[in-house]
Write a protein that holds these residues in place. Structure first.
Motif, PDB file in Angstrom:
ATOM      1  N   SER C 191       0.822  -1.201   0.000  1.00  0.00           N
ATOM      2  CA  SER C 191       0.000   0.000   0.000  1.00  0.00           C
ATOM      3  C   SER C 191       0.863   1.261   0.000  1.00  0.00           C
ATOM      4  N   LEU C 192       1.875   1.290   0.859  1.00  0.00           N
ATOM      5  CA  LEU C 192       2.707   2.487   0.983  1.00  0.00           C
ATOM      6  C   LEU C 192       3.606   2.713  -0.234  1.00  0.00           C
ATOM      7  N   CYS C 193       3.917   1.616  -0.952  1.00  0.00           N
ATOM      8  CA  CYS C 193       4.788   1.761  -2.121  1.00  0.00           C
ATOM      9  C   CYS C 193       3.999   1.746  -3.431  1.00  0.00           C
ATOM     10  N   GLY C 194       2.682   1.542  -3.340  1.00  0.00           N
ATOM     11  CA  GLY C 194       1.857   1.593  -4.544  1.00  0.00           C
ATOM     12  C   GLY C 194       1.940   0.368  -5.440  1.00  0.00           C
ATOM     13  N   ILE C 195       2.072  -0.819  -4.836  1.00  0.00           N
ATOM     14  CA  ILE C 195       2.076  -2.041  -5.655  1.00  0.00           C
ATOM     15  C   ILE C 195       0.965  -2.980  -5.173  1.00  0.00           C
ATOM     16  N   VAL C 196       0.895  -4.181  -5.768  1.00  0.00           N
ATOM     17  CA  VAL C 196      -0.134  -5.153  -5.423  1.00  0.00           C
ATOM     18  C   VAL C 196       0.469  -6.223  -4.510  1.00  0.00           C
ATOM     19  N   GLY C 197      -0.183  -6.488  -3.378  1.00  0.00           N
ATOM     20  CA  GLY C 197       0.326  -7.512  -2.457  1.00  0.00           C
ATOM     21  C   GLY C 197      -0.798  -8.372  -1.931  1.00  0.00           C
ATOM     22  N   MET C 198      -0.621  -9.664  -2.008  1.00  0.00           N
ATOM     23  CA  MET C 198      -1.666 -10.589  -1.543  1.00  0.00           C
ATOM     24  C   MET C 198      -1.214 -11.325  -0.287  1.00  0.00           C
ATOM     25  N   LYS C 199      -2.065 -11.284   0.738  1.00  0.00           N
ATOM     26  CA  LYS C 199      -1.876 -12.167   1.903  1.00  0.00           C
ATOM     27  C   LYS C 199      -2.880 -13.287   1.686  1.00  0.00           C
ATOM     28  N   PRO C 200      -2.402 -14.468   1.254  1.00  0.00           N
ATOM     29  CA  PRO C 200      -3.341 -15.551   0.954  1.00  0.00           C
ATOM     30  C   PRO C 200      -3.924 -16.165   2.221  1.00  0.00           C
ATOM     31  N   THR C 201      -4.900 -17.031   2.026  1.00  0.00           N
ATOM     32  CA  THR C 201      -5.485 -17.781   3.141  1.00  0.00           C
ATOM     33  C   THR C 201      -4.390 -18.529   3.892  1.00  0.00           C
ATOM     34  N   TYR C 202      -4.469 -18.518   5.221  1.00  0.00           N
ATOM     35  CA  TYR C 202      -3.512 -19.285   6.016  1.00  0.00           C
ATOM     36  C   TYR C 202      -3.562 -20.740   5.557  1.00  0.00           C
ATOM     37  N   GLY C 203      -2.414 -21.295   5.232  1.00  0.00           N
ATOM     38  CA  GLY C 203      -2.383 -22.697   4.814  1.00  0.00           C
ATOM     39  C   GLY C 203      -2.317 -22.894   3.312  1.00  0.00           C
ATOM     40  N   LEU C 204      -2.551 -21.815   2.540  1.00  0.00           N
ATOM     41  CA  LEU C 204      -2.518 -21.974   1.075  1.00  0.00           C
ATOM     42  C   LEU C 204      -1.088 -22.188   0.575  1.00  0.00           C
ATOM     43  N   ILE C 205      -0.140 -21.542   1.265  1.00  0.00           N
ATOM     44  CA  ILE C 205       1.261 -21.624   0.857  1.00  0.00           C
ATOM     45  C   ILE C 205       2.080 -22.215   1.998  1.00  0.00           C
ATOM     46  N   SER C 206       2.949 -23.130   1.642  1.00  0.00           N
ATOM     47  CA  SER C 206       3.757 -23.792   2.669  1.00  0.00           C
ATOM     48  C   SER C 206       4.609 -22.780   3.431  1.00  0.00           C
ATOM     49  N   SER C 245       2.544 -29.068   8.450  1.00  0.00           N
ATOM     50  CA  SER C 245       1.288 -29.654   8.956  1.00  0.00           C
ATOM     51  C   SER C 245       0.111 -28.701   8.825  1.00  0.00           C
ATOM     52  N   THR C 246       0.402 -27.404   8.713  1.00  0.00           N
ATOM     53  CA  THR C 246      -0.693 -26.437   8.628  1.00  0.00           C
ATOM     54  C   THR C 246      -1.013 -26.089   7.175  1.00  0.00           C
ATOM     55  N   SER C 247      -0.364 -26.775   6.249  1.00  0.00           N
ATOM     56  CA  SER C 247      -0.622 -26.534   4.831  1.00  0.00           C
ATOM     57  C   SER C 247      -1.945 -27.191   4.452  1.00  0.00           C
ATOM     58  N   ALA C 248      -2.785 -26.435   3.735  1.00  0.00           N
ATOM     59  CA  ALA C 248      -4.117 -26.946   3.405  1.00  0.00           C
ATOM     60  C   ALA C 248      -4.035 -27.940   2.254  1.00  0.00           C
ATOM     61  N   ASN C 249      -4.748 -29.040   2.414  1.00  0.00           N
ATOM     62  CA  ASN C 249      -4.724 -30.061   1.362  1.00  0.00           C
ATOM     63  C   ASN C 249      -5.910 -29.844   0.431  1.00  0.00           C
ATOM     64  N   ILE C 250      -5.777 -28.829  -0.417  1.00  0.00           N
ATOM     65  CA  ILE C 250      -6.882 -28.536  -1.339  1.00  0.00           C
ATOM     66  C   ILE C 250      -6.379 -28.610  -2.780  1.00  0.00           C
ATOM     67  N   GLU C 251      -7.329 -28.705  -3.664  1.00  0.00           N
ATOM     68  CA  GLU C 251      -7.008 -28.837  -5.080  1.00  0.00           C
ATOM     69  C   GLU C 251      -6.277 -27.591  -5.577  1.00  0.00           C
ATOM     70  N   LYS C 252      -5.315 -27.788  -6.442  1.00  0.00           N
ATOM     71  CA  LYS C 252      -4.558 -26.660  -6.993  1.00  0.00           C
ATOM     72  C   LYS C 252      -5.414 -25.920  -8.020  1.00  0.00           C
ATOM     73  N   LYS C 253      -5.340 -24.587  -7.953  1.00  0.00           N
ATOM     74  CA  LYS C 253      -6.159 -23.783  -8.869  1.00  0.00           C
ATOM     75  C   LYS C 253      -5.270 -22.974  -9.801  1.00  0.00           C
ATOM     76  N   ASP C 254      -5.835 -22.534 -10.923  1.00  0.00           N
ATOM     77  CA  ASP C 254      -5.136 -21.602 -11.795  1.00  0.00           C
ATOM     78  C   ASP C 254      -5.745 -20.227 -11.568  1.00  0.00           C
ATOM     79  N   TYR C 255      -5.052 -19.398 -10.806  1.00  0.00           N
ATOM     80  CA  TYR C 255      -5.613 -18.097 -10.416  1.00  0.00           C
ATOM     81  C   TYR C 255      -5.705 -17.122 -11.583  1.00  0.00           C
ATOM     82  N   THR C 256      -4.934 -17.381 -12.656  1.00  0.00           N
ATOM     83  CA  THR C 256      -5.017 -16.453 -13.790  1.00  0.00           C
ATOM     84  C   THR C 256      -6.386 -16.571 -14.470  1.00  0.00           C
TER      85      THR C 256
END
Lengths: 476, 95, 486
Positions: C191-206, C245-256
């Motif tokens: 926000s302060l630098c004017g770019i895009v940043g995503m905080k994904p759902t806890y567990g989406l990324i190892s 152990s906290t990584s979510a076991n969900i199907e992989k998606k194509d976010y594009t």
């Protein structure tokens, strides 16, 4: 004043899984220092634990085997403290929701009475590494091979009142864990060790006295000695009007004394909180029942079978079945030689003795059950006497040889040749005419003397029945 | 509630920090403010609510009991401040 | 042609496909820019130029081969794309310092799972970037090494703790970067630098290999120039990991596939608590204007209340610091990292190593965390905070039963002056007011630029969704981004 001793035990047993509790490193004992390690068990920044499913299974198995209830909902917690054998500066243990609670079993004492000892809880946790004195620098070396080996901690109720009860409890517990195959319980390797909480209170008083905790006792002998030492120590303090200080103590079996460990400057405040890196454990009835149905024969069952089918005395059956290794040894040797009574007698005397003397586990006896059975067969067939048998037995401890080989090499085969024995008997009788007179005058001891003299000439190898019979012919 | 210097010293001891006199004063002051701020949570009624230790509601995440090769010791110990090549070295620990 | 260092990753990929430039040229351009500009911005702690150029050569030969065979489209999306990595992710053979003296010379023996994934997909690590020490801070001033400056205005902070990651992308020193977000550490600097940043759902990324600050809140995420790049980078790093152990076991998606320029019928909630006192007027107005814009594009807008969020900040600091006090115990001067020279016994090693090795803010959080877990205080603080967490989760659940997404400001103010808040920890903590509730609930939120204040400093808004709704967030963000281009 008369005091009552109150003892509670915390027994740590390393589980015999292939891998550590939170990583895939081997749990094999020994190994070059720090070679059974990875970023997870050495607490590298960023490394995360994943629970070994076998650890849960084994802990539940242990819980069921000691009649405990299994918590359907369980979790792991961090216990925070700094010590160089604990690489993350926290142990992952269980605080308020252990896997098993409220169990217990009966122990049998030497006088034949039984007593129930309660088990408060069983929880899973990871073992610490080892600190080794560095003779080269005078410093300490840290070896993390053992760090992360899975443990169960079995906490008893403060139900024991003497060293005998405590030892009987640990023996029985050890037996159960061995039977269900969740731990090899090798006390010398530290895979089973006990912390003893002990306090005294005036007989009749309800409240407990101040207790001390003596840590990491790894033999039955040490437990017994330590308890007797500590009872005496606390008694002396109380009788001289002093107060027992709540402290952690260390037992030195070599010197036969206990010491207060340098009291920590900081009060113990482990700041337990739920381990955020590990998800909760939820166990279904199906999961638990499946383990329950597949529990192997427990010592209690085996003991009953020995008493009923093999007619062993209850006490002997209890001792033998207290250790799975010993009981397996008994079964195999008995099957091999067909004389369970003799095997049981040998176990109760000589085998237990050598294990104690050499501080070895029954799974590490210097000879196999099969080899031991050969010794019984030699005796039962009359090839050697019982007395010679004892000598052969001693040689079997130090020499890796079949008993037949020892008998042959040392010429210990029993002399049953009547003419050879008669020659000796004739000579002994001729040399001791007074003994004949004494015997006829009613002194029975004279017979023993003559047999002994003949045995001496035959270097102990004469068949005692034949010697007896030939002498009796003179005495008639 | 007051956070005393003694509290800070006790906490520093538990967390193995050596604090200078000035630091103890400074942290005692900071903590006083932060704890007063933290006490706001007690204004919220949470009767009947369970605690959430996790952001997600998953459970039973296990690993199979299969051996994985351990790390090369040299690699694992390359950052050790003091070692003899096979074990980490620390001053004598006397118990 | 546009300056290479201004390009997004998808534009760089187009360039490779069209043979406009080679990977080597791209990597060299970024290092040239770093040489010229990073003396002022100070984003990078460690550069891995030699390795990066080696990787570039290999990538070039593979790209030529693929172009010749007509298989270019089979190459991973980030193949040959340079990236900057926050210095709290383990990188094999490269220093991983967490911007702390205690890890100043720590060369990691392993790759974090995200790094392993990026390497496998052919991304090229330019270097490791600055942060607040152990990710504790909102301004990037808590680095033990140096302060990173906001590329938009060098007198301002870039935000934190992933300040280096944001500054590297905003300053054209890297096209994309990875940050981590425990209480706003991706969204705030984005926000302060004017770019895009995503905080994904806890567990989406190892989290395996991410040096832990607060284990139940930490999450790695993508920081990029545009929404499309963000989705591409998330694709590259999301997925189940058996090492966590906290990584979510969900199907992989194509976010594009979620990059759809359409929000018709989408329900947007505006949480009142995020627009109250203490918010800079221009920030409030910019976010409200953005919401109006989305409404004009067909979204339905309503208000909602998340009352428990009023105490999200103290709840956050109790939980985060409690976990941190435990997570940071391992830095003891025995197995790795800094060891004091000043010791006679083991206790000296512990105490002096940690006192000399940790910075002031880290010590402050260890002290608070130890305090709230210690005997007598656990129930009043830690346990209570865990209950408030349940309540906050519940209130978000209620809001998401009515709305697809919520929209709120990221930071109450635009970038502040370097040094302005360093002596007032509580004031600094207040900067995280709007970001911490998202971590407490474990839900995703994306920060995207939505305007500028009177001094030309960027303003960011966050689009918040329920667990694993990253696709919806990208759709809203993408639609808004497109609406600003015209």
């Amino acid at each position: 004043m008369e005091y009552e001793v109150v003892i509670g035990l915390e027994v740590h047993a390393e589980l015999s899984t292939k891998t550590k509790i939170y990583c895939g490193c081997t749990t094999e004992f020994g190994g070059d220092p720090n070679t059974h390690c990875c970023p997870i068990c050495t607490g590298m920044p960023g490394a995360l634990p994943v629970l070994n499913e076998k650890v849960v299974e084994y802990a539940v198995k242990a819980g069921l085997a000691v009649g405990a209830q299994i918590n359907r909902n369980s979790k792991q917690d961090r216990k925070n403290y700094f010590y160089p054998d604990t690489p993350r500066a926290y142990q992952i243990s269980q605080f308020d929701l252990p896997l098993c609670i409220n169990g217990g079993f009966d122990i049998t004492l030497k006088d034949g009475t039984t007593k129930r000892i309660g088990i408060t809880r069983i929880h899973i946790e990871d073992d610490a590494g080892k600190l080794v004195h560095d003779t080269y620098t005078g410093g300490t070396l840290v070896d993390l091979n053992r760090a992360g080996v899975p443990l169960i901690e079995i906490v008893s109720e403060p139900d024991m009142r003497s060293a005998e009860e405590a030892v009987a409890y640990v023996e029985k517990l050890k037996g159960i864990l061995e039977y269900i195959g969740v731990s090899d319980c090798k006390m010398q390797e530290g895979s089973l060790r006990a912390d003893v909480n002990l306090s005294l209170r005036p007989v009749g008083q309800k409240e407990f006295g101040t207790r001390t905790e003596s840590k990491n006792l790894n033999s039955f002998r040490a437990i017994e000695h330590m308890i007797n030492f500590e009872i005496q120590r606390q008694k002396e303090i109380l009788e001289s009007g002093g107060k027992v200080i709540q402290e952690t103590r260390r037992w030195d079996e070599a010197t036969g004394e206990g010491y207060a460990m340098r009291s920590k400057e900081d009060a113990d405040d482990y700041r337990y909180f739920p381990e955020p890196d590990l998800m909760p454990i939820k166990l279904s009835d199906d999961y638990i029942n499946n383990i329950k149905e597949n529990l192997p024969e427990l010592p209690e069952r085996r003991k009953a079978r020995y008493i009923e089918e093999l007619k062993l005395p209850e006490y002997d059956a209890g001792i033998i079945t207290s250790s799975k290794a010993l009981s397996d040894f008994f079964e195999e040797a008995s099957k091999e030689c067909g004389n369970p009574k003799a095997v049981s007698n040998w176990i109760m005397t000589d085998i237990i003795r050598i294990a104690r003397e050499n501080d070895i586990d029954y799974s590490d006896l210097p000879f196999s059950a099969k080899r031991f059975a050969s010794l019984i067969k030699l005796i039962d067939s009359g090839s050697i006497s019982n007395t010679i048998g004892k000598k052969v037995f001693e040689d079997m401890i130090s020499e890796n040889k079949e008993p037949e080989e020892i008998v042959k090499e040392k010429g210990l085969l029993q002399i049953s040749d009547e003419s050879a024995i008669k020659e000796v008997v004739d000579r002994v009788v001729a040399a001791n005419p007074q003994s004949i007179v004494d015997y006829k005058a009613g002194k029975d001891r004279a017979l023993g003397f003559l047999v002994g003299q003949c045995m001496k000439e035959l270097k102990g190898k004469g068949n005692p029945q034949i010697i007896n019979r030939l002498i009796m012919e003179y005495l008639k | 509630m007051e956070i005393t210097k003694k509290d800070i010293e006790h906490i520093a001891n538990l967390s193995m920090l050596n604090l200078s006199e000035d630091e103890v004063d400074g942290y005692a002051k900071d903590m006083q403010e932060i704890i007063a701020f933290a006490n706001q949570i007690n204004e919220i009624n949470t009767d009947g609510l369970e605690e959430s230790a996790f952001a997600l509601d998953s459970y039973n995440v296990f690993r199979k009991d299969e051996v994985r090769e351990s790390f090369d010791r040299e690699l694992l110990m390359q950052n050790a401040p003091s070692s003899n090549g096979v074990a980490y070295q620390i001053p004598p620990v006397i118990e | 042609m546009k300056n290479i260092t201004k390009l997004t990753s998808h534009e760089i990929r187009e360039g490779y496909k069209n043979k406009d430039f080679t990977v080597k040229e791209v990597v060299e351009s970024f290092y040239k820019n770093i040489d010229e500009k990073d003396g002022d911005i100070k984003a990078f702690i460690t550069l891995c130029k030699e390795d990066a150029l080696k990787c570039a050569e290999i990538a070039d030969s593979k790209i030529s081969e693929a172009l010749a065979n007509g298989t270019f489209d089979e190459l991973p999306a980030l193949f040959g794309v340079p990236i900057a990595i926050k210095d709290n992710m383990n990188t094999y053979g490269v220093k991983t310092t967490c911007a702390s003296k205690i890890l100043e010379n720590f060369i990691s023996p392993y790759d974090a799972t995200v790094i392993k994934n990026l390497k496998e997909q052919g991304a090229i690590m330019l270097g490791k970037v600055n942060m607040d020490e152990f990710a504790m801070g909102s301004s990037c001033e808590n680095s033990a090494f140096f302060v990173t400056h906001n590329p938009v205005d060098l007198t301002k902070v870039p935000g934190g703790s992933s300040g280096g990651s944001a500054a590297a992308v905003a300053g054209d020193l890297a096209p994309i970067s990875l940050g981590s977000d425990t209480g706003g550490s991706i969204r705030m600097p984005a926000s302060l630098c004017g770019i895009v940043g995503m905080k994904p759902t806890y567990g989406l990324i190892s989290r395996y290999g991410l040096v832990a600050y607060a284990s139940s809140l930490d999450q790695i995420g993508p920081m990029t120039k545009d929404v499309e790049d963000n989705a591409i980078l998330l694709n590259a790093i999301a997925g189940h990991d058996e090492m966590d152990s906290t990584s979510a076991n969900i199907e992989k998606k194509d976010y594009t596939k979620a990059l759809i320029n359409d929000v018709k019928g989408l329900k947007i909630g505006v949480p009142e608590e995020f627009f109250g006192e203490g918010i800079q007027k221009e920030v409030k107005e910019a976010v409200e204007k953005a919401i109006e814009k989305l409404k004009s594009l067909g979204a339905e807008v309503g208000t909602c209340s998340l009352a428990a969020c009023k105490v999200a900040l103290p709840t956050y600091y109790i939980i985060a610091d409690a976990e941190a006090s435990s997570n940071l115990g391992r830095f003891d001067g025995i197995r790795y990292g800094y060891r004091t020279k000043n010791f006679e016994n083991l206790k000296d090693i512990y105490k002096n190593t940690r006192s000399e090795g940790f910075g002031k803010e880290v010590k402050r959080r260890i002290i608070l965390g130890t305090y709230v877990l210690s005997a007598g205080y656990y129930d009043a603080y830690y346990k209570k905070a865990q209950k408030v967490r349940t309540l906050i989760k519940k209130q978000f659940d209620d809001a998401f039963s009515k709305y697809d997404v919520l929209i709120a400001p990221v930071s109450p103010t635009t970038a502040w002056n370097i040094g302005e808040k360093v002596n007032n920890p509580l004031e600094m903590y207040l900067a995280d007011l709007f970001t911490v509730p998202i971590n407490i609930a474990g839900i995703p939120a994306i920060s995207i630029p939505c305007g500028k204040d009177n001094n030309g400093l960027p303003i960011g808004m966050q689009i918040i969704g329920k667990h694993f709704s990253e696709e919806t967030l990208y759709r809203v963000a993408y639609t808004f981004e497109k609406s600003r281009e015209v």
